[in-house]
Design an enzyme around this catalytic site. Structure first.
Site, PDB file in Angstrom:
ATOM      1  N   HIS A   1       0.834  -1.204   0.000  1.00 18.61           N
ATOM      2  CA  HIS A   1       0.000   0.000   0.000  1.00 18.61           C
ATOM      3  C   HIS A   1       0.870   1.255   0.000  1.00 18.61           C
ATOM      4  O   HIS A   1       1.395   1.675   1.027  1.00 18.61           O
ATOM      5  CB  HIS A   1      -0.937  -0.001   1.211  1.00 18.61           C
ATOM      6  CG  HIS A   1      -1.784   1.216   1.303  1.00 18.61           C
ATOM      7  ND1 HIS A   1      -2.188   1.775   2.497  1.00 18.61           N
ATOM      8  CD2 HIS A   1      -2.316   1.999   0.320  1.00 18.61           C
ATOM      9  CE1 HIS A   1      -2.917   2.840   2.260  1.00 18.61           C
ATOM     10  NE2 HIS A   1      -3.006   3.007   0.953  1.00 18.61           N
TER      11      HIS A   1
ATOM     12  N   GLU B   1       2.896   0.732   3.385  1.00 21.43           N
ATOM     13  CA  GLU B   1       2.425  -0.332   4.267  1.00 21.43           C
ATOM     14  C   GLU B   1       2.564  -1.670   3.546  1.00 21.43           C
ATOM     15  O   GLU B   1       2.164  -1.803   2.399  1.00 21.43           O
ATOM     16  CB  GLU B   1       0.962  -0.117   4.646  1.00 21.43           C
ATOM     17  CG  GLU B   1       0.735   0.996   5.642  1.00 21.43           C
ATOM     18  CD  GLU B   1      -0.721   1.132   6.036  1.00 21.43           C
ATOM     19  OE1 GLU B   1      -0.998   1.297   7.228  1.00 21.43           O
ATOM     20  OE2 GLU B   1      -1.590   1.095   5.141  1.00 21.43           O
TER      21      GLU B   1
END
Length: 293
Positions: free
Chosen positions: A142, A154
């Site tokens: 992410h 992430e």
């Protein structure tokens, strides 16, 4: 043992896909860029070139770096054109059914050893992985928006994600010069689990008449030292994306505190999605943004 990723595919020529292609190509990775629209791919390439030129003007990269990065980005009109990639990153719209359809059509075109990632900001990695033929080689990566500027990525493992997949993805993020934060596979992960409820509460504050758009954003900029107000940030993210994430939180955690504000729903239903449609909590059609409430 991590597998070196030399060639990646990026599916989706929107803001996130373009940013991912940009940073990967600049880091020396070959990028095969896919979208359902050739026009969107052409437009995305122009945006990437413009952003690279901005980096040149600031002295962050050389013009030779810019030219080399652009040369590494090639158009891949079909999933078959992604077949030789070591990793394919899906960066399509935040809609689970669309993502699952992409994976079901993509996987048969890939080498057995190719890793697959999703840039989802909220949807279960385990559930998306289960729609592929390689859940052990599937992972959530992410990136934050805008990708070239934001330092954090992430990294989220699904229940079946193997260590080699995780280490390979982490090595790629390190190569991009980004910082990894590892999240468990819970709805909206870490950043959006914290950020989106705050934005949703700001929209409730507007909805209930506690303050105007300008007052709420000014209060949070000057009172909490945020770089931009929550309503301005919502427009930047996209109100449809904000709503999708809140719905994932509300349904996934079954807690009423995550109920999307009715005003957010109304704006999305009106097609007022923020900057990308020129209207959201601000109207961007003039020389300066003007609050719409």
């Amino acid at each position: 043992m991590a597998t070196e990723i030399r060639k990646i595919g990026v599916i989706g020529a929107g803001q996130m896909g373009s940013g991912i292609a940009h940073v990967c190509a600049l880091a020396g990775v070959d990028v095969h860029f896919n979208d359902i629209s050739a026009d969107r791919l052409a437009a995305a390439r122009e945006v990437i070139d413009g952003n690279l030129k901005r980096q040149v003007s600031k002295g962050a990269i050389s013009d030779a770096d810019r030219a080399a990065a652009l040369e590494r980005i090639v158009t891949a009109p079909t999933y078959a054109d992604l077949g030789a990639c070591d990793l394919v990153i899906e960066a399509a719209t935040e809609d689970e059914q669309i993502k699952r359809k992409i994976f079901s059509e993509l996987c048969p075109a890939l080498k057995p050893e190719t890793m697959v990632a999703t840039n989802t900001s909220s949807i279960s990695i385990t559930r998306l992985a289960a729609s592929t033929d390689r859940p052990e080689r599937f992972i959530g990566i992410h990136f934050m928006n805008p990708v070239p500027l934001m330092q954090l990525v992430e990294l989220i493992r699904g229940i079946a994600t193997e260590d080699e997949t995780f280490e390979s993805a982490k090595a790629l993020i390190d190569r991009l010069g980004k910082t990894v934060a590892v999240s468990e596979d819970f709805p909206a992960f870490m950043v959006n689990r914290i950020l989106l409820p705050m934005i949703n509460e700001a929209i409730y504050t507007l909805y209930e008449g506690v303050g105007s758009v300008d007052a709420i954003d000014t209060a949070m900029r000057l009172g909490a030292n945020h770089p931009m107000g929550p309503l301005q940030l919502a427009d930047f993210i996209g109100l449809d994306t904000c709503l999708s994430i809140m719905q994932v939180l509300y349904e996934g955690l079954a807690d009423s505190k995550y109920r999307p504000c009715p005003l957010l729903v109304k704006y999305v239903e009106a097609g007022w999605l923020g900057r990308k449609t020129q209207r959201g909590f601000y109207d961007y059609r003039g020389a300066e943004p003007v609050p719409t409430r």
